[in-house]
Design a protein around this motif. Structure first.
Motif, PDB file in Angstrom:
ATOM      1  N   ILE A  67      24.045  31.763 -17.887  1.00 48.58           N
ATOM      2  CA  ILE A  67      24.625  33.106 -17.849  1.00 48.58           C
ATOM      3  C   ILE A  67      24.872  33.594 -19.280  1.00 48.58           C
ATOM      4  N   ARG A  68      24.592  34.886 -19.527  1.00 50.88           N
ATOM      5  CA  ARG A  68      24.861  35.488 -20.828  1.00 50.88           C
ATOM      6  C   ARG A  68      26.337  35.375 -21.168  1.00 50.88           C
ATOM      7  N   PRO A  69      26.681  35.176 -22.373  1.00 54.00           N
ATOM      8  CA  PRO A  69      25.865  35.141 -23.583  1.00 54.00           C
ATOM      9  C   PRO A  69      25.401  33.731 -23.944  1.00 54.00           C
ATOM     10  N   HIS A  70      25.507  32.785 -23.035  1.00 51.38           N
ATOM     11  CA  HIS A  70      25.213  31.390 -23.345  1.00 51.38           C
ATOM     12  C   HIS A  70      23.906  30.878 -22.734  1.00 51.38           C
ATOM     13  N   THR A  71      23.059  31.752 -22.214  1.00 51.64           N
ATOM     14  CA  THR A  71      21.817  31.348 -21.552  1.00 51.64           C
ATOM     15  C   THR A  71      20.994  30.427 -22.458  1.00 51.64           C
ATOM     16  N   GLY A  72      20.635  29.258 -21.921  1.00 53.12           N
ATOM     17  CA  GLY A  72      19.801  28.303 -22.653  1.00 53.12           C
ATOM     18  C   GLY A  72      20.562  27.336 -23.529  1.00 53.12           C
ATOM     19  N   ARG A  73      21.872  27.490 -23.620  1.00 48.55           N
ATOM     20  CA  ARG A  73      22.674  26.605 -24.459  1.00 48.55           C
ATOM     21  C   ARG A  73      22.901  25.274 -23.736  1.00 48.55           C
ATOM     22  N   GLY A  74      22.782  24.176 -24.485  1.00 47.05           N
ATOM     23  CA  GLY A  74      23.063  22.854 -23.932  1.00 47.05           C
ATOM     24  C   GLY A  74      24.545  22.553 -24.017  1.00 47.05           C
ATOM     25  N   GLY A  75      24.977  21.638 -23.181  1.00 45.04           N
ATOM     26  CA  GLY A  75      26.393  21.264 -23.208  1.00 45.04           C
ATOM     27  C   GLY A  75      26.610  19.814 -22.834  1.00 45.04           C
ATOM     28  N   TRP A  76      27.719  19.278 -23.270  1.00 45.51           N
ATOM     29  CA  TRP A  76      28.165  17.947 -22.913  1.00 45.51           C
ATOM     30  C   TRP A  76      27.168  16.868 -23.345  1.00 45.51           C
ATOM     31  N   THR A  77      26.851  16.810 -24.638  1.00 44.98           N
ATOM     32  CA  THR A  77      25.961  15.763 -25.151  1.00 44.98           C
ATOM     33  C   THR A  77      26.773  14.525 -25.531  1.00 44.98           C
ATOM     34  N   TRP A  78      26.096  13.434 -25.715  1.00 45.57           N
ATOM     35  CA  TRP A  78      26.599  12.139 -26.195  1.00 45.57           C
ATOM     36  C   TRP A  78      27.440  11.365 -25.192  1.00 45.57           C
ATOM     37  N   TYR A  79      28.048  11.972 -24.233  1.00 46.22           N
ATOM     38  CA  TYR A  79      28.879  11.196 -23.314  1.00 46.22           C
ATOM     39  C   TYR A  79      28.566  11.492 -21.852  1.00 46.22           C
TER      40      TYR A  79
END
Length: 183
Positions: A67-79
């Motif tokens: 959803i805009r404005p975060h479309t395509g953003r990754g989240g919650w890496t490393w854990y």
């Protein structure tokens, strides 16, 4: 919130499980397509994609926002546990290698464009150089040779003798005759 994690974005655990399911069904094209879509490297191939993704392209993200404005953003890496599932998707479901005590089961899910691939597999202090080749449709089942010796069982017997071993596997891969209605 909408479009984040399980709420409409890419929830990586579920995406990986879907790719595993298609591999288990023998739908190699769909399994590899999904893997390509969720592979973090493919989210950062250009400066623009890096600016959108905003997380490390060498780490599996738990989710991608939708959803805009975060479309395509990754989240919650490393854990995230997604990295362990991604490893199993690649090794077990796509390349088709599954260890069971001292036997390596082989059931590759060849991508459509591949005719062969190689794996250098370490079992304790011993390395197995494994060449997997897609058999022709007329060939019967899977054949395995270890150091030039045909194997009766459809597995690679593993011994920890410190020697390098050469393995040849010819397999049609998983059948793609099974289709899910509507997919």
């Amino acid at each position: 919130m909408p479009g984040v994690r399980e709420n409409g974005g890419q929830y990586t655990h579920a995406a990986i499980w879907a790719a595993m399911a298609f591999a288990a069904l023998g739908d190699s094209a769909r399994a590899w397509e999904l893997f390509t879509m969720i592979n973090p490297v493919n989210h950062a191939r250009s400066p623009k994609e890096v600016a959108t993704y905003k997380v490390e392209p060498y780490v599996v993200a738990a989710d991608n926002y939708a959803i805009r404005p975060h479309t395509g953003r990754g989240g919650w890496t490393w854990y995230t546990g997604s990295s362990g599932w991604m490893y199993r998707l690649i090794i077990e479901s796509l390349l088709g290698l599954r260890l069971e005590v001292d036997k390596l089961h082989v059931s590759p899910c060849f991508p459509p464009a591949w005719d062969t691939f190689k794996v250098h597999y370490r079992y304790r202090e011993t390395v197995y150089h494994i060449t997997l080749t897609k058999a022709q449709a007329a060939d019967a089942g899977t054949t395995i040779t270890v150091d030039g010796v045909d194997q009766e069982a459809q597995v690679i017997p593993l011994v920890d003798d410190g020697q390098a071993h050469s393995v040849e596997v010819r397999s049609r891969g998983r059948s793609n005759d099974v289709k899910i209605h509507g997919l």
